[in-house]
Enzyme design. Structure first.
Site, PDB file in Angstrom:
ATOM      1  N   CYS A   6       0.848  -1.200   0.000  1.00 19.39           N
ATOM      2  CA  CYS A   6       0.000   0.000   0.000  1.00 19.39           C
ATOM      3  C   CYS A   6       0.878   1.242   0.000  1.00 19.39           C
ATOM      4  O   CYS A   6       1.975   1.233   0.565  1.00 19.39           O
ATOM      5  CB  CYS A   6      -0.897   0.048   1.240  1.00 19.39           C
ATOM      6  SG  CYS A   6      -2.101  -1.280   1.379  1.00 19.39           S
ATOM      7  N   ASP A   7       0.382   2.301  -0.607  1.00 24.87           N
ATOM      8  CA  ASP A   7       1.084   3.573  -0.532  1.00 24.87           C
ATOM      9  C   ASP A   7       0.088   4.707  -0.714  1.00 24.87           C
ATOM     10  O   ASP A   7      -0.788   4.643  -1.569  1.00 24.87           O
ATOM     11  CB  ASP A   7       2.182   3.678  -1.591  1.00 24.87           C
ATOM     12  CG  ASP A   7       3.203   4.742  -1.220  1.00 24.87           C
ATOM     13  OD1 ASP A   7       4.205   4.392  -0.568  1.00 24.87           O
ATOM     14  OD2 ASP A   7       2.995   5.916  -1.558  1.00 24.87           O
TER      15      ASP A   7
END
Length: 204
Positions: free
Chosen positions: A76-77
């Site tokens: 995730c980012d």
């Protein structure tokens, strides 16, 4: 489809907030930090960048792990889009102060890329969660105190929803978890694309 409890989720992120979201949802994720150099990834917009970084994190960790048909790697980012600019983590206190001075009383769009990789199957699913964030018209003194706390230096967009910064967010449009760093409804959708029910990841 494998039986329940046959899966393990590996979170390719150092974010304690993302891990806490999973723990609260009954999922005990293993954490393996990718160590990728995020500065080498370029994109024209925050949406594309968030997904590219999430994909890179997940694939980097997956490539280092031994074969396990039940292992799923989640990258995730989060990136904030504000008035045509891309805001990741601020480089220093001065940058954090400049951002908050510009953002107060206005709105930004927080994009969180999610990429899921099956370690053995090679199957992949990805998507971006998008949430509109409306910032309070905070004072100079509040900005100074918030930056001095160090919290905005650790997070994309220089703010949190689940920490001190939550007092400076008037409202959001979308999933609050997405702003914290991981959308549980979106994770459920991505798992379903890989024929894995999210309930199979719940701790027994």
């Amino acid at each position: 489809m494998q039986s329940d409890n046959a899966y393990r989720l590996i979170l390719a992120s150092a974010s304690p907030a993302r891990r806490a979201l999973l723990t609260g949802a009954g999922i005990d994720a293993e954490v393996i930090v990718s160590g990728v150099d995020e500065s080498v990834v370029e994109a024209e917009d925050a949406y594309t960048l968030s997904l590219a970084l999430a994909r890179m994190k997940a694939r980097t960790v997956a490539a280092e792990l031994p074969a396990d048909p039940g292992a799923l790697v989640l990258g995730c980012d989060s990136v904030l889009a504000f008035e045509g600019e891309i805001f990741g983590k601020p480089a220093d206190a001065q940058e954090a102060t400049r951002r908050w001075t510009a953002m107060r009383g206005k709105s930004g769009v927080l994009h969180t890329g999610h990429h899921l990789t099956g370690l053995v199957s090679g199957r992949q699913a990805e998507a971006v969660g998008t949430t509109v964030v409306h910032f309070a018209d905070v004072t100079d003194a509040e900005i100074e105190a918030y930056v001095a706390s160090g919290e905005p230096l650790q997070v994309a967009g220089a703010f949190t929803l689940d920490g001190r910064g939550g007092a400076f967010v008037e409202r959001i449009e979308g999933d609050p978890g997405n702003v914290i760093g991981l959308s549980l409804p979106l994770l459920r959708t991505l798992l379903a694309e890989m024929n894995v029910p999210i309930t199979a990841l719940w701790r027994s």
